[in-house]
Design a protein around this motif. Structure first.
Motif, PDB file in Angstrom:
ATOM      1  N   ASP A  98       0.836  -1.327  -0.044  1.00 45.76           N
ATOM      2  CA  ASP A  98       0.016   0.044   0.011  1.00 45.76           C
ATOM      3  C   ASP A  98       0.845   1.313   0.241  1.00 45.76           C
ATOM      4  OD1 ASP A  98      -2.232  -1.369  -0.042  1.00 45.76           O
ATOM      5  OD2 ASP A  98      -2.703  -1.359   2.185  1.00 45.76           O
ATOM      6  N   ARG A 102       1.098   4.324  -2.539  1.00 45.00           N
ATOM      7  CA  ARG A 102       0.738   5.570  -2.304  1.00 45.00           C
ATOM      8  C   ARG A 102       1.755   6.524  -2.157  1.00 45.00           C
ATOM      9  NH1 ARG A 102      -3.511   3.737   2.772  1.00 45.00           N
ATOM     10  NH2 ARG A 102      -4.836   2.607   1.471  1.00 45.00           N
ATOM     11  N   PRO A 127      -4.214  12.200  -3.508  1.00 46.77           N
ATOM     12  CA  PRO A 127      -3.049  11.405  -2.927  1.00 46.77           C
ATOM     13  C   PRO A 127      -2.908  11.496  -1.575  1.00 46.77           C
ATOM     14  CG  PRO A 127      -2.472  11.923  -5.073  1.00 46.77           C
ATOM     15  CD  PRO A 127      -3.585  12.755  -4.592  1.00 46.77           C
ATOM     16  N   ILE A 130      -5.795  10.701   0.960  1.00 48.93           N
ATOM     17  CA  ILE A 130      -6.014   9.164   0.984  1.00 48.93           C
ATOM     18  C   ILE A 130      -4.576   8.750   2.144  1.00 48.93           C
ATOM     19  CG2 ILE A 130      -5.139   7.010  -0.033  1.00 48.93           C
ATOM     20  CD1 ILE A 130      -6.640   8.174  -2.584  1.00 48.93           C
ATOM     21  N   LEU A 131      -3.705   9.507   2.028  1.00 48.59           N
ATOM     22  CA  LEU A 131      -2.586   8.875   3.015  1.00 48.59           C
ATOM     23  C   LEU A 131      -2.739   9.485   4.486  1.00 48.59           C
ATOM     24  CD1 LEU A 131       0.663   7.882   2.966  1.00 48.59           C
ATOM     25  CD2 LEU A 131       1.320  10.205   2.527  1.00 48.59           C
ATOM     26  N   ASN A 178       2.685  13.029  -3.117  1.00 45.71           N
ATOM     27  CA  ASN A 178       3.333  12.432  -1.998  1.00 45.71           C
ATOM     28  C   ASN A 178       4.663  12.074  -2.024  1.00 45.71           C
ATOM     29  OD1 ASN A 178       0.832  12.387  -0.729  1.00 45.71           O
ATOM     30  ND2 ASN A 178       0.501  10.198  -1.411  1.00 45.71           N
TER      31      ASN A 178
END
Length: 243
Positions: A98, A102, A127, A130-131, A178
């Motif tokens: 994951d 990510r 992104p 989501i992180l 990210n």
């Protein structure tokens, strides 16, 4: 020079003093269709350094996109090894997989795949959200990235209000959100006209220099391939030459 020497050279034709970010060893991918085995990758040995800009070229069906999908962990090899920072990807835990998707790798595709009801800024922030990055940090980085790609005046625009070149630049900014070590791009200029392709090529070079992030780009665009610091040509599932 024979194919085996060229194939091995793809992983050794770089400065040994530099750190190897990505490496594949005897990478093979076989698809089984209608009872027959179709071997797409036939033992690819390849490596690239941290911060390097590499173009992967070759005719359609040579295995370029399959290779990109494997190193991006979007597919699983039939045999062989893929190492990222010296670690074999097949040994990654679920959480590590994951985080690879990510954080460590950013993806850019031929079609931008932006969320149609999100603004440029919101798309780039996805992104980070989501992180679990804070809203303030997401916004600050997204604004910086959009300014870097020349879209500081388009923060609130929806994808349908932007040109194809602008949408693809947003997709690139999103891939960098990210701070990945490696950006994988599959025909990033393939859906653009000549003028916008040239702008995108220049932008990729600038981003590579500015952020020192590695780019591995599958492309048929000769201008982009020539712009890269190293060009690797794939033919019939193997590395054919290195320029």
């Amino acid at each position: 020079m024979n194919n085996e020497q060229l194939n091995n050279g793809a992983s050794r034709g770089i400065d040994e003093m530099d750190s190897i970010l990505l490496e594949t060893r005897d990478l093979r991918r076989v698809f089984s269709e209608t009872g027959e085995n179709l071997e797409i990758l036939k033992g690819v040995n390849f490596s690239m350094n941290a911060g390097e800009l590499v173009a992967l070229t070759g005719s359609s069906g040579s295995g370029k996109s399959t290779f990109l999908n494997l190193v991006g962990m979007l597919d699983t090899p039939t045999s062989g090894e893929i190492l990222f920072k010296g670690r074999e990807l097949s040994k990654f835990s679920g959480h590590e997989r994951d985080m690879y998707h990510r954080v460590q790798v950013g993806f850019v595709f031929q079609f931008h795949h932006l969320l149609s009801e999100f603004s440029a800024l919101e798309n780039v922030c996805v992104p980070g959200r989501i992180l679990g990055t804070s809203e303030r940090e997401c916004r600050e980085r997204a604004e910086m990235l959009l300014e870097t790609v020349g879209l500081k005046d388009r923060l609130k625009h929806l994808p349908r209000e932007l040109s194809g070149g602008e949408r693809q630049r947003i997709a690139i900014a999103r891939a960098l959100m990210n701070k990945p070590d490696l950006v994988l791009a599959d025909e990033p200029s393939g859906n653009l006209d000549e003028a916008n392709s040239a702008k995108l090529n220049e932008l990729i070079g600038e981003l590579n220099e500015k952020f020192n992030q590695a780019f591995l780009i599958v492309t048929h665009d000769e201008a982009l391939a020539n712009f890269a610091k190293r060009r690797v040509v794939m033919h019939n599932g193997l590395i054919q030459s290195i320029v």
